[in-house]
Design a protein around this motif. Sequence first.
Motif, PDB file in Angstrom:
ATOM      1  N   GLU A 227       0.895  30.125 -27.254  1.00  0.00           N
ATOM      2  CA  GLU A 227       1.490  28.998 -27.557  1.00  0.00           C
ATOM      3  C   GLU A 227       0.542  28.056 -28.639  1.00  0.00           C
ATOM      4  OE1 GLU A 227       2.137  26.811 -23.810  1.00  0.00           O
ATOM      5  OE2 GLU A 227       4.197  27.889 -23.653  1.00  0.00           O
ATOM      6  N   PHE A 228       1.432  27.439 -29.646  1.00  0.00           N
ATOM      7  CA  PHE A 228       0.463  26.912 -30.259  1.00  0.00           C
ATOM      8  C   PHE A 228       0.943  25.158 -30.297  1.00  0.00           C
ATOM      9  CE2 PHE A 228       0.429  31.101 -32.302  1.00  0.00           C
ATOM     10  CZ  PHE A 228      -0.375  31.057 -33.236  1.00  0.00           C
ATOM     11  N   SER A 229      -0.113  24.281 -30.372  1.00  0.00           N
ATOM     12  CA  SER A 229       0.134  22.906 -30.268  1.00  0.00           C
ATOM     13  C   SER A 229      -0.512  21.962 -31.519  1.00  0.00           C
ATOM     14  CB  SER A 229       0.040  22.360 -28.916  1.00  0.00           C
ATOM     15  OG  SER A 229      -1.390  22.629 -28.636  1.00  0.00           O
ATOM     16  N   LEU A 230       0.226  21.313 -32.090  1.00  0.00           N
ATOM     17  CA  LEU A 230      -0.687  20.251 -32.841  1.00  0.00           C
ATOM     18  C   LEU A 230      -1.098  19.004 -32.312  1.00  0.00           C
ATOM     19  CD1 LEU A 230      -1.171  19.236 -35.765  1.00  0.00           C
ATOM     20  CD2 LEU A 230       1.209  18.150 -36.164  1.00  0.00           C
ATOM     21  N   HIS A 231      -2.445  18.736 -32.434  1.00  0.00           N
ATOM     22  CA  HIS A 231      -2.944  17.610 -31.695  1.00  0.00           C
ATOM     23  C   HIS A 231      -3.241  16.529 -32.869  1.00  0.00           C
ATOM     24  CE1 HIS A 231      -3.775  19.236 -27.758  1.00  0.00           C
ATOM     25  NE2 HIS A 231      -3.511  20.490 -28.137  1.00  0.00           N
TER      26      HIS A 231
ATOM     27  N   PHE B 231     -10.793  17.099 -54.520  1.00  0.00           N
ATOM     28  CA  PHE B 231      -9.397  16.775 -53.867  1.00  0.00           C
ATOM     29  C   PHE B 231      -9.458  16.028 -52.614  1.00  0.00           C
ATOM     30  CE2 PHE B 231     -11.941  20.418 -52.142  1.00  0.00           C
ATOM     31  CZ  PHE B 231     -11.772  20.228 -50.582  1.00  0.00           C
ATOM     32  N   GLN B 232      -8.404  15.361 -52.234  1.00  0.00           N
ATOM     33  CA  GLN B 232      -8.307  14.600 -50.881  1.00  0.00           C
ATOM     34  C   GLN B 232      -7.562  15.754 -49.843  1.00  0.00           C
ATOM     35  OE1 GLN B 232      -6.012  11.949 -52.812  1.00  0.00           O
ATOM     36  NE2 GLN B 232      -8.026  11.206 -54.000  1.00  0.00           N
ATOM     37  N   THR B 233      -7.910  15.610 -48.627  1.00  0.00           N
ATOM     38  CA  THR B 233      -7.142  16.784 -47.638  1.00  0.00           C
ATOM     39  C   THR B 233      -7.097  15.943 -46.387  1.00  0.00           C
ATOM     40  OG1 THR B 233      -7.734  18.750 -46.685  1.00  0.00           O
ATOM     41  CG2 THR B 233      -9.492  17.254 -47.175  1.00  0.00           C
ATOM     42  N   SER B 234      -5.921  16.559 -45.833  1.00  0.00           N
ATOM     43  CA  SER B 234      -5.515  16.190 -44.333  1.00  0.00           C
ATOM     44  C   SER B 234      -5.707  17.496 -43.666  1.00  0.00           C
ATOM     45  CB  SER B 234      -3.957  15.822 -44.270  1.00  0.00           C
ATOM     46  OG  SER B 234      -3.756  14.865 -45.325  1.00  0.00           O
ATOM     47  N   ILE B 235      -6.625  17.359 -42.505  1.00  0.00           N
ATOM     48  CA  ILE B 235      -6.967  18.594 -41.971  1.00  0.00           C
ATOM     49  C   ILE B 235      -6.637  18.416 -40.247  1.00  0.00           C
ATOM     50  CG2 ILE B 235      -9.194  19.871 -40.946  1.00  0.00           C
ATOM     51  CD1 ILE B 235     -10.580  18.874 -43.152  1.00  0.00           C
ATOM     52  N   ALA B 236      -5.835  19.374 -39.912  1.00  0.00           N
ATOM     53  CA  ALA B 236      -5.061  19.336 -38.668  1.00  0.00           C
ATOM     54  C   ALA B 236      -6.098  20.128 -37.772  1.00  0.00           C
ATOM     55  CB  ALA B 236      -3.673  19.968 -38.736  1.00  0.00           C
ATOM     56  N   ARG B 237      -5.856  19.626 -36.601  1.00  0.00           N
ATOM     57  CA  ARG B 237      -6.455  20.374 -35.239  1.00  0.00           C
ATOM     58  C   ARG B 237      -5.381  21.209 -34.378  1.00  0.00           C
ATOM     59  NH1 ARG B 237      -8.147  19.621 -29.906  1.00  0.00           N
ATOM     60  NH2 ARG B 237      -7.439  17.242 -30.128  1.00  0.00           N
ATOM     61  N   MET B 238      -5.359  22.294 -34.445  1.00  0.00           N
ATOM     62  CA  MET B 238      -4.152  22.737 -33.568  1.00  0.00           C
ATOM     63  C   MET B 238      -5.074  23.743 -32.702  1.00  0.00           C
ATOM     64  SD  MET B 238      -1.842  24.569 -36.473  1.00  0.00           S
ATOM     65  CE  MET B 238      -0.786  23.413 -37.634  1.00  0.00           C
TER      66      MET B 238
ATOM     67  N   SER C 180      -9.006  27.140 -31.559  1.00  0.00           N
ATOM     68  CA  SER C 180      -8.635  26.116 -32.324  1.00  0.00           C
ATOM     69  C   SER C 180      -8.537  26.513 -33.487  1.00  0.00           C
ATOM     70  CB  SER C 180      -9.427  24.882 -32.173  1.00  0.00           C
ATOM     71  OG  SER C 180      -9.397  24.390 -30.890  1.00  0.00           O
ATOM     72  N   LEU C 181      -7.382  26.091 -34.354  1.00  0.00           N
ATOM     73  CA  LEU C 181      -7.076  26.215 -35.678  1.00  0.00           C
ATOM     74  C   LEU C 181      -7.252  24.865 -36.524  1.00  0.00           C
ATOM     75  CD1 LEU C 181      -3.779  28.308 -35.747  1.00  0.00           C
ATOM     76  CD2 LEU C 181      -6.286  29.213 -35.549  1.00  0.00           C
ATOM     77  N   ALA C 182      -8.018  25.144 -37.816  1.00  0.00           N
ATOM     78  CA  ALA C 182      -7.956  23.833 -38.629  1.00  0.00           C
ATOM     79  C   ALA C 182      -7.496  24.057 -40.186  1.00  0.00           C
ATOM     80  CB  ALA C 182      -9.472  23.476 -38.815  1.00  0.00           C
TER      81      ALA C 182
ATOM     82  N   THR D 103      -2.104  21.806 -52.310  1.00  0.00           N
ATOM     83  CA  THR D 103      -2.258  23.491 -51.843  1.00  0.00           C
ATOM     84  C   THR D 103      -2.249  23.334 -50.465  1.00  0.00           C
ATOM     85  OG1 THR D 103      -4.525  23.579 -51.888  1.00  0.00           O
ATOM     86  CG2 THR D 103      -3.392  23.841 -54.004  1.00  0.00           C
ATOM     87  N   THR D 104      -2.031  24.324 -49.975  1.00  0.00           N
ATOM     88  CA  THR D 104      -2.442  24.661 -48.438  1.00  0.00           C
ATOM     89  C   THR D 104      -3.468  25.479 -48.297  1.00  0.00           C
ATOM     90  OG1 THR D 104      -0.754  26.322 -48.343  1.00  0.00           O
ATOM     91  CG2 THR D 104       0.197  24.319 -48.021  1.00  0.00           C
ATOM     92  N   GLU D 105      -4.243  25.338 -46.912  1.00  0.00           N
ATOM     93  CA  GLU D 105      -5.311  26.132 -46.487  1.00  0.00           C
ATOM     94  C   GLU D 105      -4.840  26.494 -45.084  1.00  0.00           C
ATOM     95  OE1 GLU D 105      -8.006  27.158 -48.329  1.00  0.00           O
ATOM     96  OE2 GLU D 105      -7.139  26.081 -50.290  1.00  0.00           O
ATOM     97  N   ALA D 106      -4.574  27.816 -44.782  1.00  0.00           N
ATOM     98  CA  ALA D 106      -4.308  28.173 -43.523  1.00  0.00           C
ATOM     99  C   ALA D 106      -5.357  28.055 -42.703  1.00  0.00           C
ATOM    100  CB  ALA D 106      -3.520  29.463 -43.625  1.00  0.00           C
ATOM    101  N   GLY D 107      -5.210  27.768 -41.481  1.00  0.00           N
ATOM    102  CA  GLY D 107      -6.149  27.928 -40.405  1.00  0.00           C
ATOM    103  C   GLY D 107      -6.062  29.264 -39.619  1.00  0.00           C
ATOM    104  N   ILE D 108      -6.847  30.139 -39.807  1.00  0.00           N
ATOM    105  CA  ILE D 108      -6.792  31.306 -39.239  1.00  0.00           C
ATOM    106  C   ILE D 108      -8.044  31.723 -38.100  1.00  0.00           C
ATOM    107  CG2 ILE D 108      -6.734  33.898 -39.885  1.00  0.00           C
ATOM    108  CD1 ILE D 108      -5.840  32.987 -42.614  1.00  0.00           C
ATOM    109  N   VAL D 109      -7.530  32.377 -37.323  1.00  0.00           N
ATOM    110  CA  VAL D 109      -8.982  32.812 -36.307  1.00  0.00           C
ATOM    111  C   VAL D 109      -8.333  34.155 -36.061  1.00  0.00           C
ATOM    112  CG1 VAL D 109      -9.685  32.748 -33.981  1.00  0.00           C
ATOM    113  CG2 VAL D 109      -9.342  30.538 -35.100  1.00  0.00           C
ATOM    114  N   THR D 110      -9.482  35.244 -36.331  1.00  0.00           N
ATOM    115  CA  THR D 110      -9.343  36.529 -36.280  1.00  0.00           C
ATOM    116  C   THR D 110      -9.722  37.190 -34.869  1.00  0.00           C
ATOM    117  OG1 THR D 110      -9.444  36.725 -38.765  1.00  0.00           O
ATOM    118  CG2 THR D 110     -10.070  38.925 -37.202  1.00  0.00           C
ATOM    119  N   LEU D 111      -8.994  37.765 -34.202  1.00  0.00           N
ATOM    120  CA  LEU D 111      -9.057  38.430 -32.857  1.00  0.00           C
ATOM    121  C   LEU D 111      -9.090  39.965 -33.290  1.00  0.00           C
ATOM    122  CD1 LEU D 111      -6.647  36.511 -30.652  1.00  0.00           C
ATOM    123  CD2 LEU D 111      -9.406  35.942 -31.104  1.00  0.00           C
TER     124      LEU D 111
END
Length: 659
Positions: A536-540, A550-557, A568-570, A583-591
């Motif tokens: 389950e993913f949720s945007l916080h 650049f300017q950026t908006s960083i999410a915490r998921m 958590s993803l960013a 541009t987009t920068e994906a938030g990735i966590v590798t298991l």
Amino acid sequence: MIIELGHFALCLALVAALIQSTVPLWGTVNGSPAAMKVADTAAQVQFFGTAMAFAALTWAFVVSDFSLKVVALNSHSSKPMLYKVSGVWANHEGSMLLWVLMLSLFGVLISIFGRVIPVVVRATVLAVQAMIGVGFYFFILVTSNPFERLANAPINGEGMNPLLQDPGVAFHPPLLYLGYVGFSTAFSFAVAALITGRVDPAWARWMRPWVLFAWSGLTAGIALGSWWAYYELGWGGFWFWDPVENASFMPWLVGTALLHSAIVVEKRNALLKWTILLAILTFSLSLIGTFLVRSGILTSVHAFATDPERGAFILLLLCIAIGGALTLYAWRAPKLQDGGVFSIYSRETGLLVNNLLLAAACGVVFVGTLYPLFLELLNGAKISVGAPYFNKTFLPIFGLAMLAAGIGPFMAWKRANRAEVLRRTGLTAAISLILTLILAVSLGLWDAVGLLGVFIASFLAVATLIDFGRRIGLPKARPAIALRRAVGLPASAYGLYLGHAGMAIAAAGVIAVSVWSAEAIQTVQPGTATKVGPYEFSLHEIRNTAGPNFQTSIARMEVTRNGKFVTSLAPERRWYPVERQPTTEAGIVTLWHGDLYGVLGDPNGTGGYVTRYYYNPGVPWMWTGALLITLSALISLFDRRLRVGAPSDRRRMAAQPAE
């Protein structure tokens, strides 16, 4: 002053290439050792001139010299230093200068480390290498001069495509060119063999290290480009069968066949004509890739040139190089005699089947890539050939090639024991089938195509382990003896096993992410949870900040599984003011088993955001396999036999001294 010196150095490199392409050949015709040795000196001067030109252009980017047109159009004073440097090759003019730098680098390395090669052969190889260089030096100086000045220099430049301002893509082109241009050595060795009439095990051993080096670079470049697309473009995929992607994949496929075919020449003095043809075709496909990217015929983030004049010039070079080599092949190849004889049940046959399958796989990619272009040229119709075509044509052929790669090592050279080969193949198939069924039952994965792919990947992995165990004496030999045999195996054997294991691991990863990935695309308010596969993913929250340019908006998921916090993803959404592009920068966590992947999209104006969530199983195996494949070629380079030559006729060697 530095810019003018760079321009002069590039002209000097052209003069050195002209000398290198003519004087040594005159020496081979007239039997003049002094003239033949000019090739070594000219290669070194050519590299010095090209390196000086490249250093001058790099200096212009580092100090933001906007009086240079290429710097003004592709850089900005506010860019981080890494991207100022990578901006040197993130444009048409600079990338072509990098192209000839790599070409001259391989030439100078052959002149220095190729002393074991008889002077006649080495001089001919370097002359052919220089002929390629002459065409591209003229191309750069006439149509793509990186040292062109602007009459009125701007205060700041126009910047660089934000998608290219990334560490992954910064190193992607040099590695890709290492493969693209490195295959010119195979081309030069093949043409030299046709000119001199010398094709034997020694010739294959002289050529193979350069092919290994180029192939490892191309493998790393393709993998790095896929990795960049995976985390930078934000669509959760790693390969789109884009024509520019295919342009680098085609020489990799034929180069893989060339590596295996060269082994047959080296071991058994067989498949001589086929190996020469593969060497010519491998670099020819590299040239075709250069044409597709630099001619303006394709529109892509990878493609820089849009000037038809440049495309026509490259097409002319392509026709001269490929047409000339194939004409020479048609004339001289019938006179070559294969020395090795082998039965249908032999390792030679296994390698030949593998080669034919790889060539067929390249053929379907070639048709799918160029057919839309030819159709548009003929009647103006625009069509797109995408994943469905490639999945239905390429994947079955490549799957058969992987099966052949697993069976081939079970066969002996010249004549194999058919019963023993069938026994080992049956054992491998049985173990692979059991592993596939265990996976299906334990994880509940019953997709037929996916399980077939897992079976093929398992087959190659199990076959590799069985052959390694057989070679070190297991299970009969005592552990100490088996260990001693393992230590004594040549580096090329470990390269083989590591490459096949890497291919199996990478294939398993590709199959898993292609068949069993889960995704969800939606507009959500902060705090809303979305089910994606078992997670389950949720945007916080969203945090706004600024980077260097650049300017950026960083999410915490946050990601949970069965109510328990996992990670958590960013992900980021960036805006580049100079280029006025997002541009987009994906938030990735590798298991260990896969990636958790989140992307932040546009706001909807009411506090919500478009988001993309993915669970991509198998992705870590894919990158691990690609790394192992790259390392396999580099490890093979340490094989001592590649540095000491190959058995050859003593009388011929006496007639053609190495120095």
